[in-house]
Design a protein around this motif. Structure first.
Motif, PDB file in Angstrom:
ATOM      1  N   UNK A  39      -5.319  -6.612  -3.275  1.00 12.82           N
ATOM      2  CA  UNK A  39      -6.461  -7.159  -2.540  1.00 12.82           C
ATOM      3  C   UNK A  39      -7.686  -7.176  -3.456  1.00 12.82           C
ATOM      4  N   UNK A  40      -8.239  -8.372  -3.667  1.00 10.56           N
ATOM      5  CA  UNK A  40      -9.362  -8.556  -4.575  1.00 10.56           C
ATOM      6  C   UNK A  40     -10.553  -9.102  -3.796  1.00 10.56           C
ATOM      7  N   UNK A  41     -11.690  -8.455  -3.957  1.00  8.91           N
ATOM      8  CA  UNK A  41     -12.936  -8.925  -3.357  1.00  8.91           C
ATOM      9  C   UNK A  41     -13.767  -9.605  -4.435  1.00  8.91           C
ATOM     10  N   UNK A  42     -14.375 -10.749  -4.101  1.00  6.13           N
ATOM     11  CA  UNK A  42     -15.144 -11.503  -5.092  1.00  6.13           C
ATOM     12  C   UNK A  42     -16.423 -12.053  -4.481  1.00  6.13           C
ATOM     13  N   UNK A  43     -17.426 -12.231  -5.322  1.00  6.24           N
ATOM     14  CA  UNK A  43     -18.613 -12.953  -4.888  1.00  6.24           C
ATOM     15  C   UNK A  43     -18.205 -14.395  -4.581  1.00  6.24           C
ATOM     16  N   UNK A  61       2.948 -16.658 -13.254  1.00  4.93           N
ATOM     17  CA  UNK A  61       3.519 -15.656 -14.161  1.00  4.93           C
ATOM     18  C   UNK A  61       3.606 -14.271 -13.536  1.00  4.93           C
ATOM     19  N   UNK A  62       3.103 -14.118 -12.314  1.00  2.10           N
ATOM     20  CA  UNK A  62       3.148 -12.812 -11.642  1.00  2.10           C
ATOM     21  C   UNK A  62       3.579 -13.025 -10.190  1.00  2.10           C
ATOM     22  N   UNK A  63       4.778 -13.543 -10.020  1.00  2.00           N
ATOM     23  CA  UNK A  63       5.265 -13.859  -8.683  1.00  2.00           C
ATOM     24  C   UNK A  63       5.501 -12.618  -7.839  1.00  2.00           C
ATOM     25  N   UNK A  64       5.581 -11.454  -8.477  1.00  2.00           N
ATOM     26  CA  UNK A  64       5.813 -10.236  -7.721  1.00  2.00           C
ATOM     27  C   UNK A  64       4.531  -9.702  -7.074  1.00  2.00           C
ATOM     28  N   UNK A  65       3.384 -10.294  -7.418  1.00  2.00           N
ATOM     29  CA  UNK A  65       2.104  -9.836  -6.887  1.00  2.00           C
ATOM     30  C   UNK A  65       1.697 -10.717  -5.711  1.00  2.00           C
ATOM     31  N   UNK A  66       1.477 -10.097  -4.572  1.00  2.00           N
ATOM     32  CA  UNK A  66       0.971 -10.804  -3.394  1.00  2.00           C
ATOM     33  C   UNK A  66      -0.542 -10.617  -3.365  1.00  2.00           C
ATOM     34  N   UNK A  67      -1.256 -11.631  -3.812  1.00  2.00           N
ATOM     35  CA  UNK A  67      -2.710 -11.535  -3.970  1.00  2.00           C
ATOM     36  C   UNK A  67      -3.416 -11.931  -2.681  1.00  2.00           C
ATOM     37  N   UNK A  68      -4.348 -11.105  -2.266  1.00  2.00           N
ATOM     38  CA  UNK A  68      -5.197 -11.406  -1.111  1.00  2.00           C
ATOM     39  C   UNK A  68      -6.643 -11.411  -1.591  1.00  2.00           C
ATOM     40  N   UNK A  69      -7.344 -12.518  -1.366  1.00  2.00           N
ATOM     41  CA  UNK A  69      -8.705 -12.686  -1.868  1.00  2.00           C
ATOM     42  C   UNK A  69      -9.688 -12.686  -0.706  1.00  2.00           C
ATOM     43  N   UNK A  84      -8.649  -3.477  -3.624  1.00  2.00           N
ATOM     44  CA  UNK A  84      -8.126  -2.740  -4.773  1.00  2.00           C
ATOM     45  C   UNK A  84      -8.954  -3.007  -6.024  1.00  2.00           C
ATOM     46  N   UNK A  85      -9.536  -4.204  -6.100  1.00  2.00           N
ATOM     47  CA  UNK A  85     -10.372  -4.588  -7.233  1.00  2.00           C
ATOM     48  C   UNK A  85     -11.510  -5.456  -6.721  1.00  2.00           C
TER      49      UNK A  85
END
Length: 243
Positions: A39-43, A61-69, A84-85
């Motif tokens: 889970x990534x928080x961004x401006x 290139x990172x299909x194993x990562x489920x990214x939530x923005x 997380x970041x």
């Protein structure tokens, strides 16, 4: 009582074999267990202008990562407590460590061609003061005005106060005024000619975008390495961009 049919007796060994294979497979090798949530928080403006357009390069290139923005509100210091970041906009070293900085950006006035066409041609930076200057508390005009020899010029005090860098770009695109903008955030608009640079002068940004990892993990490390690489490429591109 209940009993298996002849067909059931034939099917049972096959089922037992499949279940035995599944039990023998380690959990970390099962497809459902290989995905790691990040889970990534961004401006908002960084997310829309820089991160989202480049995300296919990360996910491919990172299909194993489920990214939530998710999005944060920089001026109000409201982030995502569960992230997380975090992609943060701030000063070094108070808000960011030097190692967390993603790119060192440059600031320059940008305007829509239609706005410039409505005014007399700009010959010197002082001529810019005759045009409406867009204002945002996230980026004062003072650094560029000083570099242009206009240290005595006051900050603009007319027009809407836009509390978001993306809103400032949107207002510039609509011909409402001149924005003091980051070259990285406006790269697509400049390439398409929807915004232009009246002057070549650009000054270093005093605040930077940085990545803060709150919960280290293989997924967070992979994202950090990819994003730093992506931003370094953008910085190199901006450094060589013609005025």
């Amino acid at each position: 009582g209940l009993g298996l049919t002849p067909a059931g007796h034939e099917y049972l060994p096959q089922v037992r074999q499949a279940l035995a294979l599944l039990r023998a497979m380690p959990l970390h090798q099962r497809a459902s267990q290989q995905r790691e949530r990040l889970r990534v928080s961004s401006t908002p403006t960084f997310a829309r202008q820089l991160l989202v357009p480049a995300l296919p390069g990360f996910t491919a290139t990172h299909r194993q990562v489920e990214l939530e923005l998710t999005l944060s509100v920089p001026l109000l210091a409201e982030g995502d407590a569960g992230a997380d970041a975090e992609i943060r906009h701030g000063a070094v070293p108070d808000d960011l460590a030097a190692s967390q900085v993603l790119l060192h950006d440059r600031l320059t006035p940008l305007a829509a061609p239609a706005l410039l066409a409505r005014h007399a041609p700009l010959q010197t930076p002082a001529d810019l003061l005759a045009l409406p200057l867009l204002r945002t508390p996230l980026q004062p005009w003072a650094p560029w005005l000083r570099a242009a020899g206009l240290a005595d010029a006051a900050e603009p005090d007319a027009g809407p106060r836009l509390v978001d860098l993306g809103l400032t770009l949107a207002a510039a695109l609509a011909g409402q005024g001149v924005a003091l903008a980051r070259l990285s955030l406006a790269r697509h608009e400049l390439a398409e000619g929807r915004l232009v640079r009246p002057f070549a002068l650009a000054v270093p940004a005093e605040r930077h975008y940085g990545l803060v990892v709150h919960r280290p993990s293989p997924a967070a490390d992979a994202f950090a390495a990819w994003l730093h690489g992506h931003c370094q490429a953008l910085q190199a591109e901006n450094s060589s961009a013609p005025a």
